[in-house]
Design an enzyme around this catalytic site. Structure first.
Site, PDB file in Angstrom:
ATOM      1  N   GLY A   1       0.801  -1.225   0.000  1.00 31.69           N
ATOM      2  CA  GLY A   1       0.000   0.000   0.000  1.00 31.69           C
ATOM      3  C   GLY A   1       0.833   1.274   0.000  1.00 31.69           C
ATOM      4  O   GLY A   1       0.473   2.250  -0.652  1.00 31.69           O
TER       5      GLY A   1
ATOM      6  N   HIS B   1     -13.597  11.085 -16.777  1.00 28.61           N
ATOM      7  CA  HIS B   1     -12.992  11.222 -18.105  1.00 28.61           C
ATOM      8  C   HIS B   1     -11.767  12.151 -18.107  1.00 28.61           C
ATOM      9  O   HIS B   1     -11.660  13.085 -17.330  1.00 28.61           O
ATOM     10  CB  HIS B   1     -14.030  11.764 -19.099  1.00 28.61           C
ATOM     11  CG  HIS B   1     -14.528  13.138 -18.720  1.00 28.61           C
ATOM     12  ND1 HIS B   1     -13.914  14.289 -19.145  1.00 28.61           N
ATOM     13  CD2 HIS B   1     -15.553  13.522 -17.927  1.00 28.61           C
ATOM     14  CE1 HIS B   1     -14.553  15.326 -18.652  1.00 28.61           C
ATOM     15  NE2 HIS B   1     -15.545  14.890 -17.893  1.00 28.61           N
TER      16      HIS B   1
ATOM     17  N   HIS C   1      -1.982   5.935  -5.252  1.00 24.66           N
ATOM     18  CA  HIS C   1      -3.026   5.105  -4.644  1.00 24.66           C
ATOM     19  C   HIS C   1      -4.305   5.931  -4.530  1.00 24.66           C
ATOM     20  O   HIS C   1      -4.329   6.944  -3.820  1.00 24.66           O
ATOM     21  CB  HIS C   1      -2.574   4.635  -3.248  1.00 24.66           C
ATOM     22  CG  HIS C   1      -3.586   3.796  -2.533  1.00 24.66           C
ATOM     23  ND1 HIS C   1      -3.402   3.352  -1.247  1.00 24.66           N
ATOM     24  CD2 HIS C   1      -4.800   3.307  -2.915  1.00 24.66           C
ATOM     25  CE1 HIS C   1      -4.453   2.629  -0.864  1.00 24.66           C
ATOM     26  NE2 HIS C   1      -5.312   2.596  -1.859  1.00 24.66           N
TER      27      HIS C   1
END
Ligand SMILES: CC(=O)SCCNC(=O)CCNC(=O)[C@H](O)C(C)(C)COP(=O)(O)OP(=O)(O)OC[C@H]1O[C@@H](n2cnc3c(N)ncnc32)[C@H](O)[C@@H]1OP(=O)(O)O
Length: 239
Positions: free
Chosen positions: A100, A167, A176
């Site tokens: 992570g 978009h 992350h």
């Protein structure tokens, strides 16, 4: 960057219907016999293992520098010091980084790239990714992630559970995007940035490299320097 490919979550029916392109069929068949070594035997590792399984990997092992033994039903078979030996021994095996922490994930990614190891892209079958999306190697899309048209997601990123990136966004390498984050259109997210759980970013915002956006933060202005940012109005914690 490579153009988005489908996950390997196809069924025999798809093959029999001849619904797959030759490339998809090849990936599907390869995936079925393939081995993957997941680096990082923690909670995120378990999630990645499930996605790897759903992407057709048959043999799934873990490497971890501090934990030995088992991770649930999976074996932790070594550490990152064993990468060279495994790579020599099993030329066809894939590696994937499930760490992570963005800086540590980047460090391990560099180690793999120094050895010319190409990483797969893992996509949970429930993720919805527009066909125009470009994705870098080593990136994982967790369940229910949605990525819309014209977006680029870099290498070695985590797009976590139910996160949406709308978009024309650019998500740079080693980012992350935590669970439940919503990123509007035209947003740029710099390298190694961590967008905390449940945050939102309005359209056309630039967020710099090495930024940490605290859980539940709404970003309505550009973030132009690295640091930890929380609250409304936004404040920088580490100055
Ligand atoms: C599948 C998964 O689990 S993915 C992981 C998902 N996890 C996350 O997204 C976690 C995101 N992390 C956070 O939000 C953290 O609170 C951080 C990184 C922003 C800050 O952590 P720390 O540096 O340890 O800050 P610390 O807890 O000491 O708090 C410092 C101050 O910021 C405030 N603060 C911390 N986080 C937030 C936040 N998200 N929103 C508002 N205020 C916050 C604290 O209340 C404290 O305020 P005070 O000084 O007025 O008392």
């Amino acid at each position: 960057m490579v153009t988005r490919r489908k996950g390997l979550g196809h069924s025999l029916k798809d093959i029999l219907k001849n619904d797959l392109t030759a490339e998809e069929l090849d990936k599907f068949m390869n995936g079925y016999n393939k081995t993957i070594y997941i680096i990082g035997a923690g909670g995120h590792g378990k999630v990645v293992a499930d996605i790897a399984k759903k992407n057709g990997y048959k043999k799934i092992y873990f490497l971890d520098d501090s934990t030995k033994g088992q991770l649930g039903t999976y074996s932790i078979v070594g550490t990152t010091d064993d990468i060279d030996e495994i790579h020599q021994r099993e030329k066809d095996a894939d590696f994937f980084i499930a760490i992570g922490n963005n800086e540590i994930r980047e460090k391990v990614f560099k180690k793999l790239k120094e050895r010319d190891i190409k990483l797969p892209i893992l996509i949970h079958p429930s993720a919805v990714i527009d066909e125009t999306v470009e994705i870098g190697e080593g990136t994982v899309f967790v369940a229910n992630a949605v990525i819309n048209a014209g977006t680029k997601v870099g290498k070695n990123c985590i797009i976590n559970t139910s996160a949406s990136v709308d978009h024309d966004c650019i998500v740079e390498d080693c980012v992350h995007v935590s669970p439940g984050v919503h990123i509007a259109g035209g947003v740029h997210i710099g390298k190694r940035t961590w967008v905390g759980i449940g945050s939102s970013v309005i359209n056309n915002i630039n967020i710099y490299d090495d930024v940490i956006v605290g859980a539940g933060t709404t970003i309505i202005k550009h973030i132009e320097r690295p640091g930890k940012y929380v609250g409304m109005p936004l404040r920088r914690l580490d100055q």
